[in-house]
Design a protein around this motif. Structure first.
Motif, PDB file in Angstrom:
ATOM      1  N   LEU A  31     -13.287  -7.586 -21.493  1.00 17.61           N
ATOM      2  CA  LEU A  31     -14.555  -7.424 -20.913  1.00 17.61           C
ATOM      3  C   LEU A  31     -15.918  -7.939 -21.546  1.00 17.61           C
ATOM      4  O   LEU A  31     -15.599  -8.163 -22.734  1.00 17.61           O
ATOM      5  N   SER A  32     -16.743  -8.311 -20.901  1.00 17.94           N
ATOM      6  CA  SER A  32     -17.970  -8.783 -21.328  1.00 17.94           C
ATOM      7  C   SER A  32     -18.717  -7.532 -21.894  1.00 17.94           C
ATOM      8  O   SER A  32     -18.269  -6.243 -21.556  1.00 17.94           O
ATOM      9  N   ASP A  33     -19.869  -7.916 -22.609  1.00 17.11           N
ATOM     10  CA  ASP A  33     -20.576  -6.598 -23.116  1.00 17.11           C
ATOM     11  C   ASP A  33     -21.337  -5.651 -21.998  1.00 17.11           C
ATOM     12  O   ASP A  33     -21.066  -4.504 -22.104  1.00 17.11           O
ATOM     13  N   ALA A  34     -21.667  -6.269 -20.825  1.00 22.29           N
ATOM     14  CA  ALA A  34     -22.224  -5.727 -19.657  1.00 22.29           C
ATOM     15  C   ALA A  34     -21.108  -4.748 -19.296  1.00 22.29           C
ATOM     16  O   ALA A  34     -21.394  -3.467 -18.682  1.00 22.29           O
ATOM     17  N   ASN A  35     -19.853  -5.403 -18.943  1.00 22.98           N
ATOM     18  CA  ASN A  35     -18.823  -4.448 -18.194  1.00 22.98           C
ATOM     19  C   ASN A  35     -18.064  -3.484 -19.146  1.00 22.98           C
ATOM     20  O   ASN A  35     -17.688  -2.411 -18.890  1.00 22.98           O
ATOM     21  N   GLN A  36     -18.175  -3.711 -20.601  1.00 23.97           N
ATOM     22  CA  GLN A  36     -17.953  -2.863 -21.539  1.00 23.97           C
ATOM     23  C   GLN A  36     -18.798  -1.583 -21.562  1.00 23.97           C
ATOM     24  O   GLN A  36     -18.258  -0.389 -21.486  1.00 23.97           O
ATOM     25  N   GLN A  37     -19.968  -1.705 -21.420  1.00 22.44           N
ATOM     26  CA  GLN A  37     -21.204  -0.704 -20.955  1.00 22.44           C
ATOM     27  C   GLN A  37     -20.605   0.196 -19.774  1.00 22.44           C
ATOM     28  O   GLN A  37     -20.876   1.332 -19.838  1.00 22.44           O
ATOM     29  N   ALA A  42     -18.526   5.162 -17.406  1.00 22.70           N
ATOM     30  CA  ALA A  42     -17.433   5.518 -16.518  1.00 22.70           C
ATOM     31  C   ALA A  42     -16.464   6.713 -17.326  1.00 22.70           C
ATOM     32  O   ALA A  42     -16.328   7.612 -16.841  1.00 22.70           O
ATOM     33  N   LEU A  43     -15.987   6.093 -18.198  1.00 22.80           N
ATOM     34  CA  LEU A  43     -15.261   7.096 -19.407  1.00 22.80           C
ATOM     35  C   LEU A  43     -15.948   8.313 -19.814  1.00 22.80           C
ATOM     36  O   LEU A  43     -15.100   9.458 -19.768  1.00 22.80           O
ATOM     37  N   ALA A  44     -17.189   8.219 -20.140  1.00 23.18           N
ATOM     38  CA  ALA A  44     -18.320   9.401 -20.290  1.00 23.18           C
ATOM     39  C   ALA A  44     -18.244  10.379 -19.261  1.00 23.18           C
ATOM     40  O   ALA A  44     -17.978  11.472 -19.318  1.00 23.18           O
ATOM     41  N   LEU A  50     -13.496  15.972 -16.543  1.00 22.63           N
ATOM     42  CA  LEU A  50     -12.387  16.682 -17.140  1.00 22.63           C
ATOM     43  C   LEU A  50     -12.699  17.869 -17.897  1.00 22.63           C
ATOM     44  O   LEU A  50     -11.910  18.988 -17.915  1.00 22.63           O
ATOM     45  N   GLU A  51     -13.756  18.129 -18.333  1.00 14.97           N
ATOM     46  CA  GLU A  51     -14.082  19.197 -19.291  1.00 14.97           C
ATOM     47  C   GLU A  51     -14.408  20.404 -18.542  1.00 14.97           C
ATOM     48  O   GLU A  51     -14.448  21.499 -18.584  1.00 14.97           O
ATOM     49  N   ASN A  52     -14.846  19.891 -17.122  1.00 11.23           N
ATOM     50  CA  ASN A  52     -15.066  21.250 -16.199  1.00 11.23           C
ATOM     51  C   ASN A  52     -14.302  21.256 -15.153  1.00 11.23           C
ATOM     52  O   ASN A  52     -14.537  22.273 -14.220  1.00 11.23           O
ATOM     53  N   ALA A  53     -13.142  20.568 -15.068  1.00 13.01           N
ATOM     54  CA  ALA A  53     -12.152  20.552 -14.069  1.00 13.01           C
ATOM     55  C   ALA A  53     -11.076  21.536 -14.648  1.00 13.01           C
ATOM     56  O   ALA A  53     -10.965  21.876 -15.914  1.00 13.01           O
ATOM     57  N   ARG A  54     -10.080  22.098 -13.780  1.00 16.43           N
ATOM     58  CA  ARG A  54      -8.842  23.109 -14.166  1.00 16.43           C
ATOM     59  C   ARG A  54      -7.626  22.165 -13.829  1.00 16.43           C
ATOM     60  O   ARG A  54      -7.622  21.321 -12.610  1.00 16.43           O
ATOM     61  N   GLU A  55      -6.746  22.083 -14.469  1.00 11.11           N
ATOM     62  CA  GLU A  55      -5.388  21.360 -14.462  1.00 11.11           C
ATOM     63  C   GLU A  55      -4.731  21.981 -13.055  1.00 11.11           C
ATOM     64  O   GLU A  55      -4.681  23.330 -13.349  1.00 11.11           O
ATOM     65  N   VAL A  56      -4.014  21.345 -12.297  1.00  2.81           N
ATOM     66  CA  VAL A  56      -3.072  22.024 -11.389  1.00  2.81           C
ATOM     67  C   VAL A  56      -1.819  21.675 -11.783  1.00  2.81           C
ATOM     68  O   VAL A  56      -1.354  20.507 -12.022  1.00  2.81           O
ATOM     69  N   LYS A  57      -1.116  22.719 -11.968  1.00  2.00           N
ATOM     70  CA  LYS A  57       0.293  22.608 -12.376  1.00  2.00           C
ATOM     71  C   LYS A  57       1.279  22.432 -11.199  1.00  2.00           C
ATOM     72  O   LYS A  57       1.031  22.984  -9.994  1.00  2.00           O
ATOM     73  N   GLN A  58       2.173  21.660 -11.299  1.00  2.00           N
ATOM     74  CA  GLN A  58       3.139  21.568 -10.156  1.00  2.00           C
ATOM     75  C   GLN A  58       3.941  22.720 -10.074  1.00  2.00           C
ATOM     76  O   GLN A  58       4.411  23.448 -11.052  1.00  2.00           O
ATOM     77  N   ALA A  59       4.252  23.340  -8.728  1.00  2.00           N
ATOM     78  CA  ALA A  59       4.913  24.358  -8.481  1.00  2.00           C
ATOM     79  C   ALA A  59       6.434  24.259  -8.901  1.00  2.00           C
ATOM     80  O   ALA A  59       7.159  23.033  -8.615  1.00  2.00           O
ATOM     81  N   SER A  60       7.040  24.992  -9.567  1.00  2.00           N
ATOM     82  CA  SER A  60       8.430  24.966 -10.125  1.00  2.00           C
ATOM     83  C   SER A  60       9.132  25.618  -9.022  1.00  2.00           C
ATOM     84  O   SER A  60       9.007  26.259  -8.425  1.00  2.00           O
ATOM     85  N   ARG A  61      10.525  24.789  -8.822  1.00  2.00           N
ATOM     86  CA  ARG A  61      11.487  25.795  -8.000  1.00  2.00           C
ATOM     87  C   ARG A  61      12.197  26.670  -8.742  1.00  2.00           C
ATOM     88  O   ARG A  61      12.930  26.322  -9.456  1.00  2.00           O
ATOM     89  N   SER A  62      11.976  27.513  -8.284  1.00  2.00           N
ATOM     90  CA  SER A  62      12.498  28.806  -8.995  1.00  2.00           C
ATOM     91  C   SER A  62      13.862  29.202  -8.259  1.00  2.00           C
ATOM     92  O   SER A  62      13.996  29.003  -7.024  1.00  2.00           O
TER      93      SER A  62
END
Length: 149
Positions: A31-37, A42-44, A50-62
């Motif tokens: 990446l160039s400096d501009a695209n690195q920024q 975007a990562l921030a 992700l800090e404000n979201a809840r993880e969705v667990k896959q339903a298990s087959r019981s």
């Protein structure tokens, strides 16, 4: 060696290999400096999401629990299968039992309904039903345990 930005395909002295962590993995991109920024912003943003979201667990087959229906109180599906074979009915060695076979078993073993109604606090069986339960108890030791004879 001339590096090319992997996003906008530009060349320049500021283009460099950049590593970044995401989802417990490490990725690399030129990446160039501009695209690195832009990537850093975007990562921030993703981190904030992700800090404000809840993880969705896959339903298990019981595994399905064995038929513990009150209508079979004191009996098991093995009892139903044995009885059905004695009656000449075709039943699988294991797996789901046809509702019709279970209904026939319950009809032939009134004590199954009596035990369920006694547990529910209902009135005791009528004399004719009690006599039928008593005769069924003589036919099978398991019925004796269920009826209490």
């Amino acid at each position: 060696m001339i590096l090319v930005d992997d996003l906008d395909h530009s060349e320049g002295d500021d283009v460099a290999r950049r590593e970044f962590p995401l989802l417990n993995r490490t990725f690399a991109i030129d990446l160039s400096d501009a695209n690195q920024q832009r990537l850093s912003e975007a990562l921030a943003f993703i981190e904030e999401v992700l800090e404000n979201a809840r993880e969705v667990k896959q339903a298990s087959r019981s595994k399905k629990a064995a038929d513990t229906s009150p209508r079979l109180r004191g009996y098991t599906l093995t009892d139903v299968r044995e009885w059905a074979r004695e009656q000449g009915l075709d039943v699988p060695a294991r797996g789901k039992m046809a509702d019709e076979v279970i209904e026939q078993f319950v009809a032939a073993h009134p004590a199954t309904e009596d035990a369920a109604s006694e547990d529910a606090g209902e009135s005791p069986a009528e004399p004719a039903e009690a006599a039928a339960a008593e005769s069924a108890a003589k036919a099978s030791p398991r019925v004796e345990a269920a009826v209490g004879v």
